[in-house]
Design a protein around this motif. Structure first.
Motif, PDB file in Angstrom:
ATOM      1  N   VAL A   1       2.040   2.839  -2.176  1.00  0.00           N
ATOM      2  CA  VAL A   1       2.628   1.568  -1.778  1.00  0.00           C
ATOM      3  C   VAL A   1       1.488   0.593  -1.504  1.00  0.00           C
ATOM      4  O   VAL A   1       0.333   0.988  -1.375  1.00  0.00           O
ATOM      5  N   GLY A   2       1.810  -0.694  -1.422  1.00  0.00           N
ATOM      6  CA  GLY A   2       0.795  -1.691  -1.119  1.00  0.00           C
ATOM      7  C   GLY A   2       0.586  -2.730  -2.194  1.00  0.00           C
ATOM      8  O   GLY A   2      -0.163  -3.690  -2.007  1.00  0.00           O
ATOM      9  N   ALA A   3       1.235  -2.548  -3.338  1.00  0.00           N
ATOM     10  CA  ALA A   3       1.145  -3.519  -4.433  1.00  0.00           C
ATOM     11  C   ALA A   3       2.460  -3.506  -5.197  1.00  0.00           C
ATOM     12  O   ALA A   3       3.263  -2.584  -5.071  1.00  0.00           O
ATOM     13  N   ARG A   4       2.666  -4.552  -5.987  1.00  0.00           N
ATOM     14  CA  ARG A   4       3.837  -4.610  -6.850  1.00  0.00           C
ATOM     15  C   ARG A   4       3.431  -5.228  -8.186  1.00  0.00           C
ATOM     16  O   ARG A   4       2.390  -5.898  -8.278  1.00  0.00           O
ATOM     17  N   PRO A   5       4.206  -4.998  -9.234  1.00  0.00           N
ATOM     18  CA  PRO A   5       3.819  -5.521 -10.547  1.00  0.00           C
ATOM     19  C   PRO A   5       3.726  -7.045 -10.549  1.00  0.00           C
ATOM     20  O   PRO A   5       4.511  -7.727  -9.891  1.00  0.00           O
TER      21      PRO A   5
ATOM     22  N   ILE B   1      -0.022  -7.206  -7.971  1.00  0.00           N
ATOM     23  CA  ILE B   1      -0.362  -8.163  -6.934  1.00  0.00           C
ATOM     24  C   ILE B   1      -0.094  -7.516  -5.580  1.00  0.00           C
ATOM     25  O   ILE B   1       0.686  -6.564  -5.469  1.00  0.00           O
ATOM     26  N   PRO B   2      -0.731  -8.014  -4.526  1.00  0.00           N
ATOM     27  CA  PRO B   2      -0.605  -7.365  -3.218  1.00  0.00           C
ATOM     28  C   PRO B   2       0.819  -7.405  -2.658  1.00  0.00           C
ATOM     29  O   PRO B   2       1.559  -8.365  -2.851  1.00  0.00           O
ATOM     30  N   ALA B   3       1.163  -6.346  -1.952  1.00  0.00           N
ATOM     31  CA  ALA B   3       2.395  -6.270  -1.156  1.00  0.00           C
ATOM     32  C   ALA B   3       2.018  -5.478   0.093  1.00  0.00           C
ATOM     33  O   ALA B   3       2.350  -4.308   0.230  1.00  0.00           O
ATOM     34  N   GLN B   4       1.295  -6.139   0.992  1.00  0.00           N
ATOM     35  CA  GLN B   4       0.574  -5.465   2.061  1.00  0.00           C
ATOM     36  C   GLN B   4       1.270  -5.470   3.416  1.00  0.00           C
ATOM     37  O   GLN B   4       0.889  -4.698   4.297  1.00  0.00           O
TER      38      GLN B   4
END
Length: 313
Positions: free
Chosen positions: A90-94, A103-106
């Motif tokens: 986890v921690g990023a998304r397309p 790209i970040p999803a932090q």
């Protein structure tokens, strides 16, 4: 290849084994990032089953690989395999557009949402291991909303573990200081960029090795970005490959296994033939002299510049 014990049908673990999440896993595993490239679901399932037949029981994946495609293939092909350890992240998304695939999803709530997405696509009630991919402020051009304190991220991962949604916590793209700070939380594995030609994270590997934490290098053969050195292009690697009767890629993977006992390889491919070649790297023997010559290769330092070029508009 099977276990040499008479009457046993248990496949030998390619590259030997190491303890991950309290279980013995093969040191050569399989990463599913390229699995969505396989044209037919049946072909993808055959590839995964072939990996199991060859002794692989460590699979690295993420819900954002192909919009859940990789996870669903794993669930369908290996759902009944009790011996398999699945590590997700986890921690990023397309990214919908731009030069970078993710790209970040932090933010903590994003980490939690991604855990639930992985639970759904893997069709399980608890994830074996979840790597939290850290994107530290200053290492990547982050929006203010994505500049998240590391302690807050670790606290969320611990909460998810306490709730029984994940079994073990892993980390990805962390510094030595971040890994040390996270040790009290209990870290099962670390996944950083690392190869024969990109050894900038050696201090992080040193900590992981000392703590008995597995080390799963991504981009294990380098060359991930324009201008980044490829392990297979190194003349010394090519000479050693000829000496041992292996491919340069197999030598690059074998060097990682020889370099540290806690290394777990997760090379990915969409081809069964290539899968078999990667797994065979676990049987490549390197002499002390050959390892020394490979060790003497000067690691490249051009990746940061290549990344900066990619980020420019």
């Amino acid at each position: 290849m099977t276990d040499s014990t008479p009457g046993s049908a248990v496949p030998a673990r390619p590259g030997g084994s190491f303890t991950l999440a309290g279980r013995e896993v093969a040191r050569v595993g399989y990463g599913t990032m390229q699995l969505p490239r396989v044209s037919a679901p049946d072909a993808a399932r055959r590839l995964l089953r072939r990996a199991c037949e060859l002794g692989v029981n460590h699979f690295d994946t993420a819900d954002f690989y192909g919009g859940g495609t990789a996870n669903r293939c794993l669930a369908e092909a290996l759902g009944s395999e009790d011996d398999v350890v699945v590590v997700t992240k986890v921690g990023a998304r397309p990214a919908e557009r731009g030069p970078l695939p993710m790209i970040p999803a932090q933010r903590p709530e994003q980490l939690r949402a991604q855990v639930h997405a992985n639970l759904r696509s893997l069709k399980v009630e608890r994830l074996d291991v979840v790597n939290m991919r850290r994107i530290a402020p200053g290492s990547f051009p982050l929006l203010p909303s994505q500049m998240v304190r590391f302690d807050d991220q670790i606290a969320e991962m611990v909460a998810l573990r306490d709730e029984g949604l994940i079994g073990h916590i892993g980390l990805s793209t962390v510094s030595a200081a971040e890994l040390r700070a996270a040790l009290p939380a209990g870290i099962a594995t670390v996944q950083n960029r690392y190869s024969l030609t990109a050894r900038g994270h050696e201090p992080v590997l040193d900590i992981a090795r000392a703590e008995g934490i597995s080390w799963a290098p991504y981009f294990p053969l380098g060359g991930a970005f324009p201008g980044a050195a490829k392990v297979t292009h190194e003349p010394v690697v090519q000479r050693v490959a000829r000496e041992v009767g292996a491919s340069p890629a197999q030598v690059g993977l074998a060097w990682l296994l020889h370099h540290a006992p806690n290394v777990l390889l997760i090379p990915g491919t969409a081809s069964i033939t290539h899968l078999e070649q990667n797994i065979a790297a676990g049987s490549v023997e390197l002499s002390a002299d050959q390892v020394a010559r490979l060790d003497a290769i000067k690691p490249a330092s051009g990746v940061r510049g290549a990344l900066n070029r990619l980020r420019r508009p």
